[in-house]
Design a protein around this motif. Structure first.
Motif, PDB file in Angstrom:
ATOM      1  N   ILE A   3       4.069 -22.099 -18.169  1.00  0.00           N
ATOM      2  CA  ILE A   3       4.696 -22.430 -16.876  1.00  0.00           C
ATOM      3  C   ILE A   3       3.756 -23.283 -16.035  1.00  0.00           C
ATOM      4  N   LEU A   4       2.500 -22.883 -15.970  1.00  0.00           N
ATOM      5  CA  LEU A   4       1.542 -23.640 -15.152  1.00  0.00           C
ATOM      6  C   LEU A   4       1.386 -25.068 -15.676  1.00  0.00           C
ATOM      7  N   GLN A   5       1.161 -25.190 -16.983  1.00  0.00           N
ATOM      8  CA  GLN A   5       0.926 -26.519 -17.555  1.00  0.00           C
ATOM      9  C   GLN A   5       2.182 -27.391 -17.475  1.00  0.00           C
ATOM     10  N   THR A   6       3.345 -26.793 -17.696  1.00  0.00           N
ATOM     11  CA  THR A   6       4.595 -27.564 -17.659  1.00  0.00           C
ATOM     12  C   THR A   6       4.869 -28.071 -16.248  1.00  0.00           C
ATOM     13  N   ASN A   7       4.878 -27.159 -15.287  1.00  0.00           N
ATOM     14  CA  ASN A   7       5.295 -27.570 -13.939  1.00  0.00           C
ATOM     15  C   ASN A   7       4.257 -28.459 -13.252  1.00  0.00           C
ATOM     16  N   ALA A   8       2.984 -28.119 -13.437  1.00  0.00           N
ATOM     17  CA  ALA A   8       1.952 -28.974 -12.840  1.00  0.00           C
ATOM     18  C   ALA A   8       1.939 -30.329 -13.552  1.00  0.00           C
ATOM     19  N   GLY A   9       2.097 -30.300 -14.879  1.00  0.00           N
ATOM     20  CA  GLY A   9       2.091 -31.544 -15.655  1.00  0.00           C
ATOM     21  C   GLY A   9       3.258 -32.442 -15.282  1.00  0.00           C
ATOM     22  N   ILE A  10       4.452 -31.866 -15.171  1.00  0.00           N
ATOM     23  CA  ILE A  10       5.620 -32.678 -14.791  1.00  0.00           C
ATOM     24  C   ILE A  10       5.420 -33.265 -13.393  1.00  0.00           C
ATOM     25  N   ALA A  11       4.932 -32.441 -12.458  1.00  0.00           N
ATOM     26  CA  ALA A  11       4.755 -32.942 -11.077  1.00  0.00           C
ATOM     27  C   ALA A  11       3.822 -34.153 -11.079  1.00  0.00           C
ATOM     28  N   HIS A  12       2.721 -34.055 -11.830  1.00  0.00           N
ATOM     29  CA  HIS A  12       1.778 -35.169 -11.837  1.00  0.00           C
ATOM     30  C   HIS A  12       2.339 -36.370 -12.586  1.00  0.00           C
ATOM     31  N   GLY A  21      18.192 -33.568 -13.516  1.00  0.00           N
ATOM     32  CA  GLY A  21      19.562 -33.752 -13.024  1.00  0.00           C
ATOM     33  C   GLY A  21      20.615 -32.962 -13.783  1.00  0.00           C
ATOM     34  N   SER A  22      20.255 -32.372 -14.933  1.00  0.00           N
ATOM     35  CA  SER A  22      21.218 -31.542 -15.665  1.00  0.00           C
ATOM     36  C   SER A  22      21.136 -30.081 -15.243  1.00  0.00           C
ATOM     37  N   GLY A  23      20.216 -29.728 -14.345  1.00  0.00           N
ATOM     38  CA  GLY A  23      19.980 -28.330 -13.997  1.00  0.00           C
ATOM     39  C   GLY A  23      20.906 -27.801 -12.906  1.00  0.00           C
ATOM     40  N   ARG A  24      20.660 -26.551 -12.553  1.00  0.00           N
ATOM     41  CA  ARG A  24      21.484 -25.841 -11.559  1.00  0.00           C
ATOM     42  C   ARG A  24      21.551 -26.604 -10.237  1.00  0.00           C
ATOM     43  N   LEU A  25      20.395 -27.009  -9.725  1.00  0.00           N
ATOM     44  CA  LEU A  25      20.353 -27.778  -8.478  1.00  0.00           C
ATOM     45  C   LEU A  25      20.633 -29.253  -8.754  1.00  0.00           C
ATOM     46  N   GLY A  26      20.069 -29.760  -9.851  1.00  0.00           N
ATOM     47  CA  GLY A  26      20.181 -31.188 -10.146  1.00  0.00           C
ATOM     48  C   GLY A  26      21.618 -31.676 -10.278  1.00  0.00           C
ATOM     49  N   VAL A  44       8.887 -40.622  -2.883  1.00  0.00           N
ATOM     50  CA  VAL A  44       8.808 -39.622  -3.954  1.00  0.00           C
ATOM     51  C   VAL A  44       8.925 -38.236  -3.333  1.00  0.00           C
ATOM     52  N   VAL A  45       9.875 -37.445  -3.830  1.00  0.00           N
ATOM     53  CA  VAL A  45      10.090 -36.089  -3.308  1.00  0.00           C
ATOM     54  C   VAL A  45       9.984 -35.104  -4.470  1.00  0.00           C
ATOM     55  N   VAL A  46       9.181 -34.064  -4.288  1.00  0.00           N
ATOM     56  CA  VAL A  46       8.898 -33.108  -5.364  1.00  0.00           C
ATOM     57  C   VAL A  46       9.403 -31.721  -4.965  1.00  0.00           C
ATOM     58  N   ALA A  47      10.087 -31.043  -5.906  1.00  0.00           N
ATOM     59  CA  ALA A  47      10.587 -29.691  -5.614  1.00  0.00           C
ATOM     60  C   ALA A  47       9.473 -28.667  -5.760  1.00  0.00           C
ATOM     61  N   SER A 101      13.846 -47.142  -6.514  1.00  0.00           N
ATOM     62  CA  SER A 101      13.183 -47.265  -5.205  1.00  0.00           C
ATOM     63  C   SER A 101      12.766 -45.887  -4.709  1.00  0.00           C
ATOM     64  N   ALA A 102      13.418 -44.826  -5.217  1.00  0.00           N
ATOM     65  CA  ALA A 102      13.063 -43.461  -4.814  1.00  0.00           C
ATOM     66  C   ALA A 102      13.162 -42.532  -6.011  1.00  0.00           C
ATOM     67  N   VAL A 103      12.305 -41.517  -6.043  1.00  0.00           N
ATOM     68  CA  VAL A 103      12.321 -40.528  -7.116  1.00  0.00           C
ATOM     69  C   VAL A 103      12.373 -39.130  -6.496  1.00  0.00           C
ATOM     70  N   VAL A 104      13.311 -38.317  -6.983  1.00  0.00           N
ATOM     71  CA  VAL A 104      13.408 -36.912  -6.557  1.00  0.00           C
ATOM     72  C   VAL A 104      13.166 -36.068  -7.787  1.00  0.00           C
ATOM     73  N   SER A 105      12.086 -35.287  -7.793  1.00  0.00           N
ATOM     74  CA  SER A 105      11.726 -34.562  -9.012  1.00  0.00           C
ATOM     75  C   SER A 105      12.078 -33.085  -8.927  1.00  0.00           C
ATOM     76  N   LEU A 106      13.059 -32.685  -9.739  1.00  0.00           N
ATOM     77  CA  LEU A 106      13.514 -31.292  -9.781  1.00  0.00           C
ATOM     78  C   LEU A 106      13.149 -30.633 -11.107  1.00  0.00           C
ATOM     79  N   ALA A 107      12.828 -31.409 -12.127  1.00  0.00           N
ATOM     80  CA  ALA A 107      12.594 -30.849 -13.464  1.00  0.00           C
ATOM     81  C   ALA A 107      11.418 -29.881 -13.446  1.00  0.00           C
ATOM     82  N   ALA A 108      11.617 -28.735 -14.072  1.00  0.00           N
ATOM     83  CA  ALA A 108      10.569 -27.706 -14.121  1.00  0.00           C
ATOM     84  C   ALA A 108      11.082 -26.538 -14.946  1.00  0.00           C
ATOM     85  N   ILE A 109      10.181 -25.620 -15.271  1.00  0.00           N
ATOM     86  CA  ILE A 109      10.602 -24.271 -15.652  1.00  0.00           C
ATOM     87  C   ILE A 109      10.824 -23.563 -14.321  1.00  0.00           C
ATOM     88  N   ALA A 110      12.088 -23.188 -14.045  1.00  0.00           N
ATOM     89  CA  ALA A 110      12.456 -22.807 -12.675  1.00  0.00           C
ATOM     90  C   ALA A 110      12.398 -21.307 -12.404  1.00  0.00           C
TER      91      ALA A 110
END
Ligand SMILES: NC(=O)c1ccc[n+]([C@@H]2O[C@H](COP(=O)([O-])OP(=O)(O)OC[C@H]3O[C@@H](n4cnc5c(N)ncnc54)[C@H](O)[C@@H]3O)[C@@H](O)[C@H]2O)c1
Length: 307
Positions: free
Chosen positions: A89-98, A13-18, A112-115, A70-79
């Motif tokens: 990048i692979l381990q961070t983004n895949a790890g965060i998504a999971h 939520g602190s990011g460009r889109l978030g 649950v919504v994932v970017a 009640s709902a989660v929107v996941s935007l956190a990642a190395i973008a």
């Protein structure tokens, strides 16, 4: 008034889109919690901010369980592709998504919504890339060629995997936002790649690698609000392109694209007028979303405000 009740937890939520998503959700009347390891530059009144490293699975479950969203929107990642070593990048983004999806389920969230990202399609590959058709739609098979694209492909599969494991009691979705333009960027703040929107329009080689895609962050927010409202009515585990209705180019793509990518001349032949290279017809058809902002109107509004 919001049409869904309960707390929405937004990661990144602190990011460009978030930033826009958190502000837009709060303005729509939702109870919003932002989870990010970075503090917000411009906190929104009434929004709670929590510092959690989402790569820490136990800490993520603990924070989500305490928050009981009640709902989660996941935007956190190395973008940004290649902004860190490929393995990171692979381990961070895949790890965060999971971690985030698993924690959302453990905490009892029902949506649950994932970017993801359009870059999973594989454009820009140094080995060449010719898609079966343009505009790209969600039925075109992704062919990621870098760790960022692969990590987002995995993120989509994480959402699909949890949908397969839990059935329709919990709703999952992923979305592919095009090149995000935050509100201040219409007025000249640097975009994700460091240049301004005007520079991106004036020099087609800047937007060409992403096939001239873009979307206003507030339109993404509207998409997410609508998706959360309608998720229980649509297929579980779906993914959506989320882009502007036009291309970020001053000339039709069937003129500009072949100049920069001669191998795409044939598939781009139908992209006349202001047509983008990414179809948003699925989001239109399935949830009734329509982007409201275009570079044509937003740049004009920004220049009037500045004069
Ligand atoms: N900006 C775009 O043009 C664009 C395009 C396509 C897809 N996306 C995707 O949309 C999402 C948001 O993009 P953005 O441009 O706002 O990115 P951003 O880099 O501005 O924000 C990402 C946020 O995630 C946080 N974060 C990263 N790792 C974390 C961790 N381990 N724990 C907690 N927080 C962590 C960061 O602190 C940051 O605030 C990303 O998933 C990105 O891949 C963005």
């Amino acid at each position: 008034m919001p049409t869904s009740t309960g707390r929405i937890l937004v990661t990144g939520g602190s990011g460009r889109l978030g930033r826009s998503v958190v502000a837009g959700f709060a303005a729509a009347g939702h109870d919003v919690l932002s989870v990010d390891r970075a503090a917000p530059a411009d906190p929104v009144d009434g929004v709670e901010y929590l510092d959690v490293d989402l790569l820490d699975a136990d800490a993520t479950v603990a924070a989500f369980t305490a928050a009981a969203p009640s709902a989660v929107v996941s935007l956190a990642a190395i973008a940004v592709p290649f902004s860190a070593p490929e393995a990171v990048i692979l381990q961070t983004n895949a790890g965060i998504a999971h971690n985030v999806t698993a924690a959302a389920v453990a905490a009892g969230a029902s949506k649950v919504v994932v970017a993801s990202s359009p870059s999973i399609m594989g454009y820009g590959s140094p080995a060449g890339w010719v898609p079966p058709r343009l505009p790209l739609d969600e039925d075109v098979v992704p062919r990621p060629w870098h760790a960022y694209g692969l990590s987002k492909h995995v993120a989509e599969q994480v959402a699909a995997m949890f949908a397969a494991a839990h059935g329709d009691a919990i709703r999952f979705a992923s979305f592919r936002p095009c090149y995000v333009i935050a509100p201040e960027e219409w007025r000249g703040a640097p975009t994700q790649q460091g240049h301004t929107v005007a520079q991106r329009l004036d020099d087609p080689s800047l937007a060409a690698p992403a096939l001239f895609n873009y979307v206003d962050a507030r339109d993404v927010t509207d998409f997410l609000l609508l998706l959360l409202e309608k998720m229980h009515l649509i297929e579980n585990g779906e993914t959506f392109f989320v882009g502007a209705a036009d291309a970020l180019a001053r000339r039709p793509l069937n003129e500009v694209v072949p100049e920069l990518f001669p191998e795409l001349a044939e598939v781009a032949a139908g992209l006349g007028g202001t047509s983008p290279a990414f179809s948003i017809d699925k989001a239109r058809r399935v949830i009734g979303w329509e982007p409201k902002r275009s570079w044509r109107t937003e740049l004009a509004i920004a220049s009037v405000r500045d004069s």
